[in-house]
Write a protein that holds these residues in place. Structure first.
Motif, PDB file in Angstrom:
ATOM      1  N   TYR A 293      -1.170 -43.088 -18.573  1.00 25.62           N
ATOM      2  CA  TYR A 293      -2.566 -43.410 -18.279  1.00 25.62           C
ATOM      3  C   TYR A 293      -3.466 -42.342 -18.896  1.00 25.62           C
ATOM      4  O   TYR A 293      -3.033 -41.229 -19.204  1.00 25.62           O
ATOM      5  N   GLN A 294      -4.722 -42.693 -19.089  1.00 23.41           N
ATOM      6  CA  GLN A 294      -5.652 -41.883 -19.872  1.00 23.41           C
ATOM      7  C   GLN A 294      -5.807 -40.459 -19.340  1.00 23.41           C
ATOM      8  O   GLN A 294      -5.902 -39.507 -20.093  1.00 23.41           O
ATOM      9  N   GLY A 295      -5.846 -40.304 -18.027  1.00 20.75           N
ATOM     10  CA  GLY A 295      -6.083 -38.985 -17.448  1.00 20.75           C
ATOM     11  C   GLY A 295      -4.822 -38.183 -17.175  1.00 20.75           C
ATOM     12  O   GLY A 295      -4.891 -37.122 -16.536  1.00 20.75           O
ATOM     13  N   GLN A 296      -3.694 -38.680 -17.641  1.00 17.76           N
ATOM     14  CA  GLN A 296      -2.411 -38.018 -17.368  1.00 17.76           C
ATOM     15  C   GLN A 296      -2.380 -36.605 -17.953  1.00 17.76           C
ATOM     16  O   GLN A 296      -2.953 -36.348 -19.015  1.00 17.76           O
ATOM     17  N   PHE A 297      -1.723 -35.689 -17.237  1.00 18.66           N
ATOM     18  CA  PHE A 297      -1.529 -34.288 -17.633  1.00 18.66           C
ATOM     19  C   PHE A 297      -2.815 -33.456 -17.599  1.00 18.66           C
ATOM     20  O   PHE A 297      -2.799 -32.288 -18.001  1.00 18.66           O
ATOM     21  N   MET A 298      -3.904 -34.024 -17.129  1.00 21.54           N
ATOM     22  CA  MET A 298      -5.155 -33.278 -17.132  1.00 21.54           C
ATOM     23  C   MET A 298      -5.068 -32.070 -16.205  1.00 21.54           C
ATOM     24  O   MET A 298      -5.560 -30.988 -16.534  1.00 21.54           O
ATOM     25  N   TRP A 299      -4.460 -32.246 -15.049  1.00 18.74           N
ATOM     26  CA  TRP A 299      -4.322 -31.138 -14.088  1.00 18.74           C
ATOM     27  C   TRP A 299      -3.496 -30.017 -14.717  1.00 18.74           C
ATOM     28  O   TRP A 299      -3.872 -28.845 -14.661  1.00 18.74           O
ATOM     29  N   GLU A 300      -2.383 -30.368 -15.353  1.00 17.19           N
ATOM     30  CA  GLU A 300      -1.497 -29.361 -15.935  1.00 17.19           C
ATOM     31  C   GLU A 300      -2.183 -28.600 -17.073  1.00 17.19           C
ATOM     32  O   GLU A 300      -2.105 -27.361 -17.150  1.00 17.19           O
ATOM     33  N   LYS A 323       0.607 -24.248 -28.493  1.00 17.79           N
ATOM     34  CA  LYS A 323       0.971 -25.240 -29.506  1.00 17.79           C
ATOM     35  C   LYS A 323       2.202 -26.042 -29.062  1.00 17.79           C
ATOM     36  O   LYS A 323       2.323 -27.232 -29.381  1.00 17.79           O
ATOM     37  N   GLU A 324       3.092 -25.392 -28.326  1.00 20.30           N
ATOM     38  CA  GLU A 324       4.232 -26.129 -27.776  1.00 20.30           C
ATOM     39  C   GLU A 324       3.769 -27.187 -26.780  1.00 20.30           C
ATOM     40  O   GLU A 324       4.306 -28.296 -26.729  1.00 20.30           O
ATOM     41  N   VAL A 325       2.773 -26.821 -25.992  1.00 26.89           N
ATOM     42  CA  VAL A 325       2.202 -27.795 -25.055  1.00 26.89           C
ATOM     43  C   VAL A 325       1.607 -28.967 -25.832  1.00 26.89           C
ATOM     44  O   VAL A 325       1.794 -30.134 -25.483  1.00 26.89           O
ATOM     45  N   SER A 333       8.595 -41.980 -27.324  1.00 18.30           N
ATOM     46  CA  SER A 333       8.703 -42.920 -26.205  1.00 18.30           C
ATOM     47  C   SER A 333       8.720 -44.327 -26.789  1.00 18.30           C
ATOM     48  O   SER A 333       8.046 -44.600 -27.791  1.00 18.30           O
ATOM     49  N   PRO A 334       9.467 -45.242 -26.172  1.00 18.83           N
ATOM     50  CA  PRO A 334       9.464 -46.629 -26.670  1.00 18.83           C
ATOM     51  C   PRO A 334       8.159 -47.360 -26.366  1.00 18.83           C
ATOM     52  O   PRO A 334       7.959 -48.483 -26.822  1.00 18.83           O
ATOM     53  N   TYR A 335       7.291 -46.727 -25.605  1.00 18.20           N
ATOM     54  CA  TYR A 335       6.038 -47.374 -25.200  1.00 18.20           C
ATOM     55  C   TYR A 335       4.846 -46.713 -25.881  1.00 18.20           C
ATOM     56  O   TYR A 335       4.883 -45.531 -26.237  1.00 18.20           O
ATOM     57  N   ASP A 336       3.804 -47.495 -26.058  1.00 18.79           N
ATOM     58  CA  ASP A 336       2.586 -46.960 -26.663  1.00 18.79           C
ATOM     59  C   ASP A 336       1.959 -45.935 -25.721  1.00 18.79           C
ATOM     60  O   ASP A 336       1.809 -46.191 -24.520  1.00 18.79           O
ATOM     61  N   LYS A 337       1.599 -44.808 -26.287  1.00 14.92           N
ATOM     62  CA  LYS A 337       0.979 -43.747 -25.491  1.00 14.92           C
ATOM     63  C   LYS A 337      -0.532 -43.756 -25.720  1.00 14.92           C
ATOM     64  O   LYS A 337      -0.990 -43.999 -26.842  1.00 14.92           O
ATOM     65  N   PRO A 338      -1.309 -43.487 -24.678  1.00 12.42           N
ATOM     66  CA  PRO A 338      -2.764 -43.454 -24.848  1.00 12.42           C
ATOM     67  C   PRO A 338      -3.193 -42.190 -25.589  1.00 12.42           C
ATOM     68  O   PRO A 338      -2.408 -41.254 -25.743  1.00 12.42           O
ATOM     69  N   SER A 342      -6.278 -35.207 -21.945  1.00 15.58           N
ATOM     70  CA  SER A 342      -5.719 -33.856 -21.894  1.00 15.58           C
ATOM     71  C   SER A 342      -5.319 -33.372 -23.285  1.00 15.58           C
ATOM     72  O   SER A 342      -5.466 -32.185 -23.605  1.00 15.58           O
ATOM     73  N   ARG A 343      -4.807 -34.264 -24.118  1.00 16.24           N
ATOM     74  CA  ARG A 343      -4.449 -33.887 -25.488  1.00 16.24           C
ATOM     75  C   ARG A 343      -5.704 -33.488 -26.268  1.00 16.24           C
ATOM     76  O   ARG A 343      -5.682 -32.524 -27.043  1.00 16.24           O
ATOM     77  N   GLN A 344      -6.795 -34.227 -26.043  1.00 21.97           N
ATOM     78  CA  GLN A 344      -8.040 -33.900 -26.729  1.00 21.97           C
ATOM     79  C   GLN A 344      -8.557 -32.529 -26.295  1.00 21.97           C
ATOM     80  O   GLN A 344      -9.121 -31.779 -27.101  1.00 21.97           O
ATOM     81  N   VAL A 345      -8.352 -32.190 -25.016  1.00 23.13           N
ATOM     82  CA  VAL A 345      -8.779 -30.876 -24.517  1.00 23.13           C
ATOM     83  C   VAL A 345      -7.983 -29.766 -25.191  1.00 23.13           C
ATOM     84  O   VAL A 345      -8.537 -28.725 -25.589  1.00 23.13           O
ATOM     85  N   VAL A 346      -6.679 -29.976 -25.352  1.00 27.11           N
ATOM     86  CA  VAL A 346      -5.846 -28.973 -26.016  1.00 27.11           C
ATOM     87  C   VAL A 346      -6.264 -28.818 -27.475  1.00 27.11           C
ATOM     88  O   VAL A 346      -6.358 -27.697 -27.995  1.00 27.11           O
TER      89      VAL A 346
END
Length: 354
Positions: A293-300, A323-325, A333-338, A342-346
């Protein structure tokens, strides 16, 4: 046209008889039979509404409403309002006739007679207005004043229903807000109790989540004080950073100072690498598209970057760990990822600090 209108009125009469006699005139049955009772009321009322709208159109086409107003636009508006409000009041009154729960006050009164009186007047007046010879031979008052009664009942009943529904909605919303607030308050007290009962010598990790500045002040202050009541709390945080529990001490470190920051420089780097590994494992374990989901990993990510910002520039280069993060988001993953927020923040952090 008059023949069709009279036929529609005859059918309307049968519908009203069906609505006000037999089982539909009595209190609704219990169990599954109540569903059939409700649908019978809905269907018959909808049939009656449709029939009366058609009859009204025929009467208007034949000039049966010219007595209402000399202006065509005013006549159309008045007839439409009276027709729709009268039909609504009649239908709602039949629905609420045996309702034990909250009902608009006026509709509760009307429910004892409106389901019979309003349709009966409309059918009789419709018959007169539909048949020109009859309409021309009877006094205007014979159908005007009964229709005025219908208009009064329709408008007042509809207004009462609207006000009642608005009030009921407001009460429901207030009850929902109170339930939500009660839940928040009870959860707040539960957290405080959990902090009080925590054995920080053995289970310090379980209250670290409450030490971040995203928590209410009383919860955060109590949790931080409880953590520091363990004389070896810094050593315990360092140990946890090197385990799968790394996100928990990162929560503490992202919001709070430590007494000996020099001890945490290397463990923080290891903790960030552990966080990257945990994110990869989460992506690999995902077994359904809905797990992303779009907001996944935001807390981490927020905890990682805030911790780095507090410890950077003190002798350890955290850029490779961050950079490892970032690379963890590219785990297959076999599924489409959003396009994770959180990736944009990194990416933004790396652009500013790389």
């Amino acid at each position: 046209m008059a023949i069709i209108g009279n036929l529609l009125l005859a059918i309307s009469t049968l519908v009203i008889i069906g609505l006000n006699t037999g089982k539909l005139a009595k209190a609704p049955p219990g169990g599954d039979a109540a569903v059939g009772y409700g649908w019978s009321l809905i269907i018959l009322n909808l049939i009656f509404i449709g029939l009366m709208i058609l009859v009204t159109l025929i009467i208007g086409f034949k000039g049966g409403f010219e007595w209402v107003s000399t202006k065509k636009s005013s006549r159309f508006l008045i007839v439409t309002i009276v027709l729709l409000t009268a039909l609504a009041t009649s239908a709602l009154s039949s629905f609420f006739r045996h309702e034990a729960g909250p009902v608009p006050a006026l509709l509760r009164i009307y429910s004892s007679f409106a389901p019979i009186l309003i349709p009966s007047i409309m059918i009789i007046a419709g018959f007169i207005l539909l048949n020109t010879p009859i309409r021309n031979s009877v006094p205007l008052a014979l159908y005007k004043w009964p229709l005025m009664i219908v208009a009064f009942l329709g408008v007042t009943g509809s207004i009462s229903a609207i006000i009642g529904f608005i009030n009921e909605s407001a009460r429901n919303q207030a009850a929902i807000r109170k339930d939500n607030q009660d839940f928040v308050d009870n959860n707040h007290l539960r957290i405080l109790a959990d902090i009080d009962s925590n054995d920080v010598m053995k289970n310090l990790v379980f209250i670290l989540v409450f030490t971040g500045d995203n928590q209410p002040d009383d919860i955060r202050n109590k949790a931080v004080a409880k953590v520091k009541s363990n004389p070896n709390w810094e050593q315990e945080l360092i140990r946890l950073l090197q385990t799968d529990w790394a996100p928990e001490p990162l929560q503490f470190l992202s919001s709070n100072d430590v007494d000996h920051p020099e001890l945490f420089l290397e463990p923080v780097r290891i903790g960030i690498e552990n966080q990257a590994r945990l994110m990869r494992e989460t992506i690999r374990r995902s077994s359904h598209p809905s797990h992303f989901y779009q907001g996944q990993f935001m807390w981490e990510i927020d905890r990682v970057l805030r911790t780095v910002d507090r410890f950077k520039g003190k002798g350890v280069d955290y850029l490779p760990a961050v950079k490892e993060v970032r690379a963890a988001f590219d785990e297959r993953s076999p599924y489409d990822k959003p396009n994770w927020n959180s990736r944009q923040v990194v990416d933004k952090w790396l652009k500013e600090n790389g």
